[in-house]
Design a protein around this motif. Structure first.
Motif, PDB file in Angstrom:
ATOM      1  N   ILE A 365      10.138   8.875  -5.043  1.00  0.00           N
ATOM      2  CA  ILE A 365       9.477   8.238  -3.896  1.00  0.00           C
ATOM      3  C   ILE A 365       8.267   8.477  -3.263  1.00  0.00           C
ATOM      4  O   ILE A 365       7.996   9.780  -2.609  1.00  0.00           O
ATOM      5  CB  ILE A 365      11.042   7.998  -2.959  1.00  0.00           C
ATOM      6  N   TYR A 366       7.614   7.080  -3.001  1.00  0.00           N
ATOM      7  CA  TYR A 366       6.655   7.602  -2.391  1.00  0.00           C
ATOM      8  C   TYR A 366       7.292   5.947  -0.854  1.00  0.00           C
ATOM      9  O   TYR A 366       7.017   4.820  -1.014  1.00  0.00           O
ATOM     10  CB  TYR A 366       5.378   7.081  -3.138  1.00  0.00           C
ATOM     11  N   THR A 367       6.596   6.519   0.243  1.00  0.00           N
ATOM     12  CA  THR A 367       6.973   5.818   1.069  1.00  0.00           C
ATOM     13  C   THR A 367       5.861   5.462   2.270  1.00  0.00           C
ATOM     14  O   THR A 367       4.785   6.545   1.828  1.00  0.00           O
ATOM     15  CB  THR A 367       7.759   6.159   2.409  1.00  0.00           C
ATOM     16  N   THR A 368       5.103   4.415   2.376  1.00  0.00           N
ATOM     17  CA  THR A 368       4.574   4.147   3.691  1.00  0.00           C
ATOM     18  C   THR A 368       5.401   3.415   5.395  1.00  0.00           C
ATOM     19  O   THR A 368       5.593   2.819   5.217  1.00  0.00           O
ATOM     20  CB  THR A 368       2.625   4.755   3.920  1.00  0.00           C
ATOM     21  N   GLU A 369       4.497   3.306   6.296  1.00  0.00           N
ATOM     22  CA  GLU A 369       4.907   3.990   7.156  1.00  0.00           C
ATOM     23  C   GLU A 369       3.664   2.990   8.136  1.00  0.00           C
ATOM     24  O   GLU A 369       2.990   3.816   8.416  1.00  0.00           O
ATOM     25  CB  GLU A 369       5.616   3.953   8.917  1.00  0.00           C
ATOM     26  N   PHE A 370       2.759   1.871   8.634  1.00  0.00           N
ATOM     27  CA  PHE A 370       2.130   1.236   9.587  1.00  0.00           C
ATOM     28  C   PHE A 370       1.464   0.371   9.742  1.00  0.00           C
ATOM     29  O   PHE A 370       2.878  -0.174  10.336  1.00  0.00           O
ATOM     30  CB  PHE A 370       1.106   0.619   8.042  1.00  0.00           C
ATOM     31  N   THR A 371       1.212   0.150  10.956  1.00  0.00           N
ATOM     32  CA  THR A 371       1.254  -1.146  11.685  1.00  0.00           C
ATOM     33  C   THR A 371      -0.005  -2.466  10.953  1.00  0.00           C
ATOM     34  O   THR A 371      -1.412  -2.068  10.956  1.00  0.00           O
ATOM     35  CB  THR A 371       0.170  -1.020  13.426  1.00  0.00           C
ATOM     36  N   ALA A 372       0.714  -3.547  10.661  1.00  0.00           N
ATOM     37  CA  ALA A 372      -0.500  -4.518  10.219  1.00  0.00           C
ATOM     38  C   ALA A 372      -1.361  -4.522  11.627  1.00  0.00           C
ATOM     39  O   ALA A 372      -1.516  -4.109  12.283  1.00  0.00           O
ATOM     40  CB  ALA A 372       0.451  -5.422  10.104  1.00  0.00           C
ATOM     41  N   MET A 373      -2.651  -4.877  11.205  1.00  0.00           N
ATOM     42  CA  MET A 373      -4.033  -4.906  11.815  1.00  0.00           C
ATOM     43  C   MET A 373      -3.791  -5.718  12.747  1.00  0.00           C
ATOM     44  O   MET A 373      -4.037  -5.600  14.218  1.00  0.00           O
ATOM     45  CB  MET A 373      -4.962  -5.388  10.501  1.00  0.00           C
ATOM     46  N   ARG A 374      -2.879  -6.937  12.703  1.00  0.00           N
ATOM     47  CA  ARG A 374      -3.486  -7.329  13.899  1.00  0.00           C
ATOM     48  C   ARG A 374      -2.393  -7.386  15.032  1.00  0.00           C
ATOM     49  O   ARG A 374      -2.334  -7.502  16.134  1.00  0.00           O
ATOM     50  CB  ARG A 374      -2.776  -9.096  13.318  1.00  0.00           C
ATOM     51  N   HIS A 375      -1.388  -6.234  14.298  1.00  0.00           N
ATOM     52  CA  HIS A 375      -1.039  -6.094  16.250  1.00  0.00           C
ATOM     53  C   HIS A 375      -1.226  -5.275  16.787  1.00  0.00           C
ATOM     54  O   HIS A 375      -0.682  -4.634  17.660  1.00  0.00           O
ATOM     55  CB  HIS A 375       0.659  -5.905  15.420  1.00  0.00           C
ATOM     56  N   ARG A 382       5.649  -3.674  16.242  1.00  0.00           N
ATOM     57  CA  ARG A 382       6.511  -4.639  15.052  1.00  0.00           C
ATOM     58  C   ARG A 382       6.166  -3.701  13.523  1.00  0.00           C
ATOM     59  O   ARG A 382       4.838  -4.073  12.698  1.00  0.00           O
ATOM     60  CB  ARG A 382       5.880  -6.075  14.712  1.00  0.00           C
ATOM     61  N   PRO A 383       6.172  -2.233  13.339  1.00  0.00           N
ATOM     62  CA  PRO A 383       5.535  -1.890  12.000  1.00  0.00           C
ATOM     63  C   PRO A 383       5.910  -2.476  10.363  1.00  0.00           C
ATOM     64  O   PRO A 383       7.148  -2.618  10.784  1.00  0.00           O
ATOM     65  CB  PRO A 383       6.148  -0.157  12.557  1.00  0.00           C
ATOM     66  N   SER A 384       5.559  -1.614   9.743  1.00  0.00           N
ATOM     67  CA  SER A 384       5.935  -2.246   8.776  1.00  0.00           C
ATOM     68  C   SER A 384       6.188  -0.767   7.691  1.00  0.00           C
ATOM     69  O   SER A 384       5.263   0.210   7.618  1.00  0.00           O
ATOM     70  CB  SER A 384       4.289  -3.251   7.673  1.00  0.00           C
ATOM     71  N   PHE A 385       7.041  -0.913   6.371  1.00  0.00           N
ATOM     72  CA  PHE A 385       7.587  -0.045   5.554  1.00  0.00           C
ATOM     73  C   PHE A 385       7.670  -0.503   4.512  1.00  0.00           C
ATOM     74  O   PHE A 385       7.665  -1.228   4.202  1.00  0.00           O
ATOM     75  CB  PHE A 385       8.607   0.855   6.501  1.00  0.00           C
TER      76      PHE A 385
END
Ligand code: FAD
Length: 459
Positions: A365-375, A382-385
């Protein structure tokens, strides 16, 4: 025996129209009946108006976001009637396009209900018509709960033509339709209570995506109420009161039931033709969409399998090619069907969830959580996962799931990669597009965990 038609299609929705048009293009004599609106659910009370409503709801937050980029835009108020008029204009345009497509292909259209007299004869409005082959493409209908006062609530078919937007809404059901409408109404300024039976919304999807979605809904101001059992709905003064069995109750301007859909077969008189249905009312079909009667077929939602527009269209097209076209018919893969939930932020998903995959094998399982550049500039929380599920032995990608900006747009490409049998190493050797969120899919270096080992140990 000679028949009026080589093929008669019951239902002028996504699957039926495609099947009729392609069959006529192959030279077959084709008739089609539609009792309500051409284009069916998707065009009139489904995907298309729903997506326009999602977009209407997103604009408010975008106006706020623009401040982070130096704009002095003000959000202002939303004019529901003006939006519904624009939406209706677009839907009317699509309706007439469907009629033109059928006419252009030489299909004989009947604006009427069809039902079976016997296995080759149909009652179509006032006419009796016969056909060598019959396709049932009658779709599904939204269900209402069996509780007192259920008629005081609405279902999704009603939600597209409300005269005004409710200030307070009680939404019951957290399948994709409930989730999408919760986002639509909250985005347009309604107070939304979302009620559902389980402890997380969107049953059937990847567990972590469901957890992230629950947090996103709350961030959008939607109040979540879990483990509910419905009791009754009543009119109390100007508002609708929905009561639960445990004594909780919700007062609002609108109660909206989003409790799933059932196959639309009740008025077809299927028994007259001997067509079998299963315990959930879906028409039983084999891999070639053939029902229990060899010359009668069922495509799309009425067989209640993968209830999505592109699936209904593919089934209709494939069937028409197989019956009337030159071999080989165009083929489709239903192994990894990509799909989206237009929540806020949206979800894109294709293939197996971590849980499903781990039941059958050992998976990386590979996961990542990040914030889109514009946010970073808007400051919106509004995190992305995203998550990749990889079969450990073969390194084939089994599942790809994302919640975050543009997730549905990315998922189509992931579906192509998975249909082609891509491995994790194929993803790793693909060059990313910078700066995008999509490049995260090809830069997942560090495995998050291994799943399915407990199952292996128990074997
Ligand atoms: P339908 O499109 O439902 O067409 C069936 C037609 O048959 C209807 O027009 C009906 O009036 C007609 N009919 C029924 N009985 C008779 C009869 N006896 N005689 C004559 N005519 C009859 N799918 C997606 O892929 N993406 C989405 O984003 C999406 N969003 C959705 C949102 C909502 C709110 C809903 C309700 C559905 C959504 N869907 C979405 C699902 C999608 O709409 C269906 O999977 C698709 O429309 C199925 O096509 P179909 O041809 O099987 O049936």
């Amino acid at each position: 025996m000679s028949y009026d038609y080589d093929l008669f299609v019951i239902g002028g929705g996504s699957g039926g129209v495609r099947c009729a048009r392609i069959a006529a293009g192959h030279g077959a004599r084709v008739g089609i009946a539609e009792e309500l609106h051409w284009g069916g659910t998707c065009v009139n009370v489904g995907c298309v108006p729903k997506k326009l409503m999602v977009q209407a709801a997103e604009y408010g937050a975008w106006a706020d976001d623009a401040h982070g980029f130096g704009w002095s835009t003000k959000r202002g108020t939303h004019d529901w009637q003006a939006f519904i008029a624009s939406k209706d204009h677009e839907i009317a345009r699509l309706n007439s396009a469907y009629v033109r497509i059928l006419d252009g292909a030489g299909v004989v259209s009947h604006k009427a209900r069809a039902s079976f007299i016997n296995a080759h004869t149909l009652q179509v409005g006032e006419q009796r018509l016969t056909a060598a082959n019959i396709v049932i493409a009658t779709g599904g209908l939204p269900v209402r709960p069996q509780i007192e006062g259920a008629e005081l609530g609405i279902v999704s078919d009603d939600a597209f033509s409300l005269e005004q937007r409710p200030d307070r809404i009680t939404l019951v059901g957290s399948g994709y339709i409930g989730i999408e409408f919760a986002g639509i109404f909250a985005g347009l300024g309604s107070e939304v209570d979302l009620l559902y039976r389980q402890d997380l919304p969107l049953a059937g999807f990847d567990h972590e995506i469901r957890q992230h979605l629950a947090r996103a809904l709350q961030r959008n101001g939607i109040r979540l109420h879990t483990s509910i059992k419905l009791h009754k709905v009543e009119q109390v003064g100007a508002c609708k009161r929905l009561s639960l069995s445990d004594g909780r109750h919700f007062d609002s301007d609108l109660v909206f039931f989003a409790l799933g859909r059932v196959p639309h077969t009740a008025q077809l008189a299927l028994a007259a033709a001997g067509v079998a249905t299963n315990e959930r009312g879906g028409i039983v079909v084999d891999a070639e969409n053939r029902s229990s009667v060899p010359h009668i077929y069922a495509i799309g939602d009425v067989s209640n399998r993968l209830n999505l527009t592109p699936v209904a269209i593919a089934e209709g097209h494939h069937l028409a090619d197989r019956l009337f076209g030159p071999p080989p018919p165009r083929s489709w893969s239903f192994a990894a069907v990509p799909t989206a939930v237009f929540s806020s932020p949206p979800i894109g998903t294709v293939g197996l969830s971590e849980h499903e995959a781990a039941r059958h094998g050992t998976v990386d399982i590979y996961t990542t959580e990040f914030t889109a550049m514009r946010h970073k500039l808007t400051g919106r929380d509004r995190p992305s996962f995203l998550k990749l599920v990889v079969d450990q032995a073969s390194q084939r990608i089994l599942g790809a799931h994302m919640i975050g900006e543009d997730a549905p747009e990315m998922t189509q490409g992931l579906g192509i990669a998975m249909t082609a049998g891509a491995t994790k190493q194929d993803f790793d050797r693909t060059i990313g597009i910078h700066p995008t969120a999509a490049e995260e899919w090809v830069t997942l270096r560090q495995r998050t965990r291994v799943a399915g080992e407990e199952r292996k140990a128990a074997e």
